[in-house]
Design an enzyme around this catalytic site. Structure first.
Site, PDB file in Angstrom:
ATOM      1  N   LYS A   1       0.868  -1.189   0.000  1.00  8.33           N
ATOM      2  CA  LYS A   1       0.000   0.000   0.000  1.00  8.33           C
ATOM      3  C   LYS A   1       0.893   1.223   0.000  1.00  8.33           C
ATOM      4  CE  LYS A   1      -4.437   1.021   0.286  1.00  8.33           C
ATOM      5  NZ  LYS A   1      -5.616   0.197  -0.033  1.00  8.33           N
TER       6      LYS A   1
ATOM      7  N   ASP B   1      -7.154   4.248  -4.302  1.00 10.73           N
ATOM      8  CA  ASP B   1      -7.800   4.127  -2.987  1.00 10.73           C
ATOM      9  C   ASP B   1      -8.402   5.515  -2.727  1.00 10.73           C
ATOM     10  OD1 ASP B   1      -7.862   2.112  -0.511  1.00 10.73           O
ATOM     11  OD2 ASP B   1      -7.514   4.080   0.347  1.00 10.73           O
TER      12      ASP B   1
HETATM   13  P1  NDP Z   1     -13.043   7.721  -2.542  1.00 10.76           P
HETATM   14  O1  NDP Z   1     -12.002   8.717  -2.335  1.00 10.76           O
HETATM   15  O2  NDP Z   1     -13.599   7.498  -3.904  1.00 10.76           O
HETATM   16  O3  NDP Z   1     -14.290   8.001  -1.573  1.00 10.76           O
HETATM   17  C1  NDP Z   1     -14.146   8.076  -0.205  1.00 10.76           C
HETATM   18  C2  NDP Z   1     -15.476   8.465   0.403  1.00 10.76           C
HETATM   19  O4  NDP Z   1     -15.383   8.366   1.818  1.00 10.76           O
HETATM   20  C3  NDP Z   1     -15.851   9.911   0.089  1.00 10.76           C
HETATM   21  O5  NDP Z   1     -17.236  10.051   0.015  1.00 10.76           O
HETATM   22  C4  NDP Z   1     -15.288  10.668   1.306  1.00 10.76           C
HETATM   23  O6  NDP Z   1     -15.957  11.880   1.579  1.00 10.76           O
HETATM   24  C5  NDP Z   1     -15.544   9.656   2.422  1.00 10.76           C
HETATM   25  N1  NDP Z   1     -14.560   9.836   3.474  1.00 10.76           N
HETATM   26  C6  NDP Z   1     -13.215   9.724   3.367  1.00 10.76           C
HETATM   27  N2  NDP Z   1     -12.624   9.977   4.544  1.00 10.76           N
HETATM   28  C7  NDP Z   1     -13.617  10.249   5.404  1.00 10.76           C
HETATM   29  C8  NDP Z   1     -13.653  10.597   6.767  1.00 10.76           C
HETATM   30  N3  NDP Z   1     -12.524  10.707   7.474  1.00 10.76           N
HETATM   31  N4  NDP Z   1     -14.867  10.783   7.351  1.00 10.76           N
HETATM   32  C9  NDP Z   1     -16.008  10.674   6.633  1.00 10.76           C
HETATM   33  N5  NDP Z   1     -16.033  10.356   5.327  1.00 10.76           N
HETATM   34  C10 NDP Z   1     -14.863  10.150   4.725  1.00 10.76           C
HETATM   35  O7  NDP Z   1     -12.442   6.355  -1.946  1.00 10.76           O
HETATM   36  P2  NDP Z   1     -12.923   4.852  -2.204  1.00 10.76           P
HETATM   37  O8  NDP Z   1     -14.389   4.804  -2.382  1.00 10.76           O
HETATM   38  O9  NDP Z   1     -12.036   4.267  -3.212  1.00 10.76           O
HETATM   39  O10 NDP Z   1     -12.527   4.183  -0.808  1.00 10.76           O
HETATM   40  C11 NDP Z   1     -13.442   4.072   0.290  1.00 10.76           C
HETATM   41  C12 NDP Z   1     -12.977   2.973   1.228  1.00 10.76           C
HETATM   42  O11 NDP Z   1     -12.937   1.727   0.532  1.00 10.76           O
HETATM   43  C13 NDP Z   1     -11.574   3.156   1.823  1.00 10.76           C
HETATM   44  O12 NDP Z   1     -11.579   2.598   3.122  1.00 10.76           O
HETATM   45  C14 NDP Z   1     -10.710   2.290   0.906  1.00 10.76           C
HETATM   46  O13 NDP Z   1      -9.531   1.867   1.561  1.00 10.76           O
HETATM   47  C15 NDP Z   1     -11.649   1.134   0.664  1.00 10.76           C
HETATM   48  N6  NDP Z   1     -11.386   0.320  -0.517  1.00 10.76           N
HETATM   49  C16 NDP Z   1     -11.297   0.882  -1.756  1.00 10.76           C
HETATM   50  C17 NDP Z   1     -11.089   0.083  -2.854  1.00 10.76           C
HETATM   51  C18 NDP Z   1     -11.073   0.629  -4.238  1.00 10.76           C
HETATM   52  O14 NDP Z   1     -10.985  -0.168  -5.161  1.00 10.76           O
HETATM   53  N7  NDP Z   1     -11.166   1.913  -4.443  1.00 10.76           N
HETATM   54  C19 NDP Z   1     -10.894  -1.378  -2.720  1.00 10.76           C
HETATM   55  C20 NDP Z   1     -11.077  -1.874  -1.380  1.00 10.76           C
HETATM   56  C21 NDP Z   1     -11.293  -1.034  -0.334  1.00 10.76           C
HETATM   57  P3  NDP Z   1     -15.770  13.187   0.625  1.00 10.76           P
HETATM   58  O15 NDP Z   1     -16.640  12.903  -0.561  1.00 10.76           O
HETATM   59  O16 NDP Z   1     -16.248  14.310   1.463  1.00 10.76           O
HETATM   60  O17 NDP Z   1     -14.318  13.218   0.276  1.00 10.76           O
HETATM   61  O1  2IT Z   2      -7.901  -1.671  -0.473  1.00 11.30           O
HETATM   62  C1  2IT Z   2      -7.861  -2.157  -1.612  1.00 11.30           C
HETATM   63  O2  2IT Z   2      -8.000  -3.368  -1.816  1.00 11.30           O
HETATM   64  C2  2IT Z   2      -7.682  -1.251  -2.750  1.00 11.30           C
HETATM   65  N1  2IT Z   2      -7.632  -0.036  -2.561  1.00 11.30           N
HETATM   66  C3  2IT Z   2      -7.542  -1.786  -4.134  1.00 11.30           C
HETATM   67  C4  2IT Z   2      -6.150  -2.263  -4.380  1.00 11.30           C
HETATM   68  C5  2IT Z   2      -5.842  -2.680  -5.791  1.00 11.30           C
HETATM   69  O3  2IT Z   2      -4.663  -2.971  -6.021  1.00 11.30           O
HETATM   70  O4  2IT Z   2      -6.730  -2.723  -6.642  1.00 11.30           O
END
Ligand code: NDP
Ligand code: 2IT
Length: 443
Positions: free
Chosen positions: A124, A164
């Site tokens: 990561k 992420d």
């Molecule tokens: P994005 O940046 O696309 O979206 C994040 C969302 O969460 C936004 O709506 C943001 O609010 C909100 N957010 C972030 N930090 C906070 C906080 N401290 N308090 C309240 N709301 C918060 O990220 P992702 O959707 O990609 O990721 C979301 C989660 O999923 C993370 O935990 C990530 O590690 C996990 N994840 C992501 C993967 C991926 O493929 N993208 C895969 C597996 C897990 P705002 O709109 O105001 O910024």
């Molecule tokens: O937390 C996760 O699994 C991710 N943000 C996606 C990682 C990836 O390599 O697609």
């Protein structure tokens, strides 16, 4: 080594890294008793070695903002474990990013990636740079500077980053462009790329869809289904958007989304049209979710999370530790029967205890959100073959992988007729990595 001694050592060697301590404690509490029953793991100090990253890279990222002022951020890449494949895991760009947060994420990623059945190690990275409020050109200059250092540490067979929080298609495009230019190589060094330059179909959808497919598997085991159920979702980014899309497609009623400012409560349920507006607000306008209420029937609850809303299912899809013990109790008391974590470690240890004690269906992130990295693995396969599969093919493989992840959790997490998905995911993820480490000897 006793569990307490191992955890004390981790805390002593990594002072102040609270999220990392939390992630290690959760895994070790399930894996240590299992490892103790298998003397080979103990004798070869597998757990002691697993909690120590292969290496941590930290670097300065200097860039020029639109006013020609010099800005300095810190970049990181944690290469935690490559026993079963190249390091694989996302990049997070957010003001809150710290060594502790990235180490917890990289550690979780080891087990998650192992669960996907694909050959990927755990890594990561990211930066304390936040793209929020920055112009496209500022984001580009930051990404180019970040990649100028990162490029020497990664490669299609070495370490393959992806997105992420704060890293989506725009950032991956700038990062990939800079890597290609520096190394003069067009290779699958990043996943989540645009469709025109090697990105897989369904990668944007994969994490959210996967979390819903995993919920479907849990429900199926109890002769139940998604249709007609109500769901609360937190977050409104990549994962939340596509969890909402799949839930709507499968006939569930999506009651909420959220962002850093608060919760959007939609009593009548989010429609496809409403979701398209959310995507426009978050992905194009990059505006607060509250503006949704200007054109749709909904209430914005400033400063609140969604967990007090009555629902059958909860999908935390925002960030770590966003759902605490009290929230968990409220959810369970209000009749919530299933929690599927789209985010990484969104539930605090107290919340996890409440879910486990109540015997509701509770899927931890490393199982429920594995669909994202799984389709990243499929993107790597397609890049290696110089082929691209159509959406139906990728979605079919994603469903099969989520069903296999579920099966592994059931196999290792069965407890008197109930499934402890946390134990199941941790142990199933551990076994493959541990056996590979055994094969390599003491390294
Ligand atoms: P994005 O940046 O696309 O979206 C994040 C969302 O969460 C936004 O709506 C943001 O609010 C909100 N957010 C972030 N930090 C906070 C906080 N401290 N308090 C309240 N709301 C918060 O990220 P992702 O959707 O990609 O990721 C979301 C989660 O999923 C993370 O935990 C990530 O590690 C996990 N994840 C992501 C993967 C991926 O493929 N993208 C895969 C597996 C897990 P705002 O709109 O105001 O910024
Ligand atoms: O937390 C996760 O699994 C991710 N943000 C996606 C990682 C990836 O390599 O697609």
């Amino acid at each position: 080594m006793e569990v307490d001694v191992l955890l004390d050592n981790v805390k002593r060697k990594n002072p102040g890294e609270l999220e990392f301590h939390q992630a290690v404690t959760e895994v070790v509490q399930h894996v240590a008793p299992f490892a103790a029953r298998n003397p080979k793991y103990r004798k070869m100090a597998i757990l002691e070695r697993l909690v120590e990253p292969d290496r941590v890279v930290m670097f300065r990222v200097a860039w020029l903002d639109d006013n020609n002022n010099v800005q300095v951020n810190r970049g990181y890449r944690i290469q935690f474990n490559n026993a079963i494949g190249p390091y694989k895991g996302g990049l997070r760009f957010d003001g809150s990013v710290s060594l502790s947060i990235l180490k917890f994420l990289a550690f979780e990623q080891i087990f998650k990636n192992s669960l996907t059945t694909l050959p990927m190690g755990g890594g990561k990275g990211g930066s304390d740079f936040s793209p929020k409020g920055k112009s496209d050109m500022e984001v580009m200059r930051f990404c180019q500077s970040f990649m100028t250092e990162l490029a020497r540490h990664i490669g299609a067979n070495v370490d393959v980053p992806a997105g992420d929080i704060g890293v989506g298609a725009r950032e991956v495009g700038y990062l990939f462009g800079q890597y290609k230019r520096l190394r003069n190589k067009f290779e699958g060094v990043l996943t989540g790329k645009g469709a025109e330059y090697g990105g897989s179909k369904i990668r944007p959808e994969a994490t959210g869809y996967g979390a819903v497919y995993f919920a479907e598997e849990m429900l199926k085991r109890n002769n139940d289904g998604i249709e007609g159920k109500s769901a609360t979702i937190s977050g409104s980014g990549n994962v939340a958007q596509y969890a909402a899309e799949k839930l709507i497609q499968l006939g569930a009623k999506v009651l909420s989304l959220s962002d850093r400012q608060g919760t959007l409560y939609i009593p009548g349920g989010l429609t496809e049209e409403g979701l398209a507006r959310v995507m426009q607000i978050k992905n194009e306008e990059r505006a607060p979710l509250s503006v949704f209420c200007d054109s749709f029937e909904a209430e914005f609850r400033e400063g609140q999370n969604p967990w007090s809303i009555n629902c059958d299912m909860a999908y935390p899809c925002a960030t770590q530790n966003e759902l605490d013990e009290n929230d968990a109790r409220t959810l369970v008391e209000n009749g919530c029967m299933l929690v599927s974590e789209g985010a990484n470690m969104p539930s605090t240890p107290g919340a996890v205890e409440v879910f486990e004690g109540s015997k509701i269906m509770y899927a931890p992130g490393k199982a429920a959100n594995a669909g994202g990295v799984a389709v990243s693995g499929l993107e790597m396969s397609q890049n290696s073959q110089r082929l691209s599969w159509d959406s139906e093919e990728v979605d079919r493989r994603l469903k099969k992988i989520m069903s296999d992840v579920h099966e592994s959790c059931v196999e290792y997490g069965r407890e008197n007729g109930h499934v402890n998905y946390v134990a199941g995911a941790n142990i199933a993820g551990f076994v493959k990595v541990a056996n590979a480490m055994l094969a390599y000897g003491v390294v």
